[in-house]
Design a protein around this motif. Structure first.
Motif, mmCIF file in Angstrom:
data_model
loop_
_atom_site.group_PDB
_atom_site.id
_atom_site.type_symbol
_atom_site.label_atom_id
_atom_site.label_comp_id
_atom_site.label_asym_id
_atom_site.label_seq_id
_atom_site.Cartn_x
_atom_site.Cartn_y
_atom_site.Cartn_z
ATOM 1 N N ASN A 9 91.185 0.304 4.788
ATOM 2 C CA ASN A 9 91.610 -0.455 6.003
ATOM 3 C C ASN A 9 92.981 -0.548 6.205
ATOM 4 O OD1 ASN A 9 88.715 -0.639 6.846
ATOM 5 N ND2 ASN A 9 88.624 -2.856 6.300
ATOM 6 N N GLU A 28 90.127 -1.247 17.296
ATOM 7 C CA GLU A 28 89.475 -1.722 15.962
ATOM 8 C C GLU A 28 89.394 -3.244 16.385
ATOM 9 O OE1 GLU A 28 91.503 -1.264 12.260
ATOM 10 O OE2 GLU A 28 90.243 -2.482 11.109
ATOM 11 N N GLY A 29 90.115 -3.898 16.822
ATOM 12 C CA GLY A 29 89.910 -5.356 17.195
ATOM 13 C C GLY A 29 88.639 -5.701 18.106
ATOM 14 N N ARG A 32 85.595 -5.167 16.200
ATOM 15 C CA ARG A 32 85.097 -6.316 15.492
ATOM 16 C C ARG A 32 84.415 -7.338 16.469
ATOM 17 N NH1 ARG A 32 86.719 -5.665 10.243
ATOM 18 N NH2 ARG A 32 88.491 -4.550 9.979
ATOM 19 N N LYS A 33 85.260 -7.544 17.420
ATOM 20 C CA LYS A 33 84.816 -8.700 18.571
ATOM 21 C C LYS A 33 83.489 -8.458 19.132
ATOM 22 C CE LYS A 33 88.338 -9.186 20.935
ATOM 23 N NZ LYS A 33 89.172 -9.358 22.168
ATOM 24 N N TYR A 36 80.742 -9.139 16.250
ATOM 25 C CA TYR A 36 80.674 -10.344 16.059
ATOM 26 C C TYR A 36 79.891 -11.233 17.345
ATOM 27 C CZ TYR A 36 81.979 -15.273 15.239
ATOM 28 O OH TYR A 36 81.991 -16.495 14.922
ATOM 29 N N ALA A 81 84.863 3.577 14.201
ATOM 30 C CA ALA A 81 84.072 2.642 13.378
ATOM 31 C C ALA A 81 84.151 3.373 11.753
ATOM 32 C CB ALA A 81 82.538 2.414 13.918
ATOM 33 N N THR A 84 87.419 3.117 10.182
ATOM 34 C CA THR A 84 87.814 1.659 9.509
ATOM 35 C C THR A 84 86.987 0.950 8.775
ATOM 36 O OG1 THR A 84 86.609 0.756 11.280
ATOM 37 C CG2 THR A 84 89.023 1.247 11.625
ATOM 38 N N LEU A 86 83.958 0.131 9.655
ATOM 39 C CA LEU A 86 83.146 -0.953 10.263
ATOM 40 C C LEU A 86 81.779 -0.241 10.518
ATOM 41 C CD1 LEU A 86 85.183 -2.704 13.290
ATOM 42 C CD2 LEU A 86 84.236 -3.777 11.480
ATOM 43 N N GLN A 89 78.678 -2.188 8.911
ATOM 44 C CA GLN A 89 78.131 -3.329 9.557
ATOM 45 C C GLN A 89 77.213 -2.807 10.768
ATOM 46 O OE1 GLN A 89 81.647 -5.818 9.300
ATOM 47 N NE2 GLN A 89 80.451 -7.138 10.205
#
Ligand code: C2E
Ligand code: MG
Ligand code: MG
Ligand code: MG
Length: 280
Positions: A9, A28-29, A32-33, A36, A81, A84, A86, A89
């Motif tokens: 990462n 990327e942020g 993630r958000k 979430y 994704a 990174t 991600l 998930q």
């Protein structure tokens, strides 16, 4: 030089690439958000039996409705994704969501049909991928024989032996496997024999050109014949018009999907669409 490594990462960049770096970091942020906050959605595209016109399955396709940027297509964020990590998930979320939706439809009294999810190379190559799928199946109470996993040729070629083990484990649970975008990757026919797969999905680039380019039509024909020789069923992607469907019928293609019947649509629209067919 700008290289992102999914492994740890960490992002490496030169000042020249500052903008690109910032964009990537920002996205990327945002990814993630969104994960979430559960902002992703699945759309569903029907798959039909070429011979009977019956809806026999669905492909689940991820959608990201972004507040400022509007609908972001998967081609714009799946690669990030993957880079990174991600995707692990995100992919879990996709499989869980598809299974829950399927169980919900069955609980409502619809006839079950197959549901296919797309899985990236990064996911498939995780040592625990088959276990994760098994857990989701158990938790959601999904009947695994209706679950299909789509992978691309290239993702199996990277770590072949481990992937084959994972694929075998999935099949043992009752899950079926498809090769997506067939014809665009390594396209070695040899592995059709070697890989534990159930379906070949002919890439839309061949299907779209089948009327104008005799070579595409010939390739499709050869793919179908070969797949059938190995006991695989064939799905044609990207069918947009009746003449293409006629051609596929002539060539004894098994299933198709495409805008000709329906674009990928939200779950409630799909439910309405299929209500008359008494499927799902
Ligand atoms: P794919 O799995 O090959 O999916 C087929 C793509 O073709 C979808 O684009 C679909 O909307 C589009 N399509 C279907 N019928 C037609 C048609 O008749 N004409 C045209 N022009 N297009 C058609 P979409 O939804 O934008 O997805 C693009 C790719 O993103 C997918 O290609 C798949 O590789 C990836 N993807 C989508 N959802 C997921 C996901 O949940 N996980 C992963 N790892 N990848 C996903
Ligand atoms: Mg697919
Ligand atoms: Mg495809
Ligand atoms: Mg694809």
């Amino acid at each position: 030089y700008c290289k992102m490594t999914g492994r740890n990462n960490r992002l490496f960049y030169s000042p020249k690439m500052n903008n690109m770096y910032n964009d990537i970091l920002f996205m990327e942020g945002e990814l993630r958000k969104a994960l979430y906050n559960d902002e992703f959605e699945l759309f569903y595209q029907p798959q039909l039996d070429v011979a009977t016109g019956e809806v026999t399955g669905l492909e689940a396709l991820i959608r990201w409705p972004h507040k400022e940027k509007g609908n972001i297509p998967p081609s714009d964020f799946i690669p990030l994704a993957e880079e990174t990590g991600l995707i692990v998930q995100l992919g879990e979320w996709v499989i869980k969501k598809a299974c829950r939706q399927h169980v919900e439809w069955v609980d409502k009294g619809h006839n079950p049909i197959k549901i296919a999810v797309n899985v990236s190379a990064v996911e498939l190559q995780r040592y625990d991928f088959a276990d994760k799928v098994a857990t989701i199946i158990e938790e959601t109470n999904m009947n695994p024989t209706y679950l299909e996993i789509e992978i691309t040729e290239n993702s199996v070629m990277q770590n072949t032996e481990d992937c084959i083990q994972t694929m075998k484990a999935l099949q043992k649970m009752g899950v079926s496997l498809s090769i997506d975008d067939f014809g665009t990757g390594y396209s070695s026919f040899g592995y059709l024999r070697k890989f534990p797969i159930n379906y070949l999905k002919i890439d839309q680039s061949f299907v779209k050109n089948a009327l104008e380019e005799s070579s595409s039509a010939e390739i499709i024909k050869a793919m179908i014949q070969l797949a059938h020789t190995f006991g695989l069923k064939v799905v044609a992607e990207g069918v947009e018009e009746q003449p293409i469907l006629d051609l596929l019928q002539q060539q004894q293609c098994d299933y198709y999907q495409g805008y000709f019947f329906s674009k990928p649509i939200p779950s409630n629209d799909l439910e309405k669409l299929l209500y008359n067919q008494r499927a799902v």
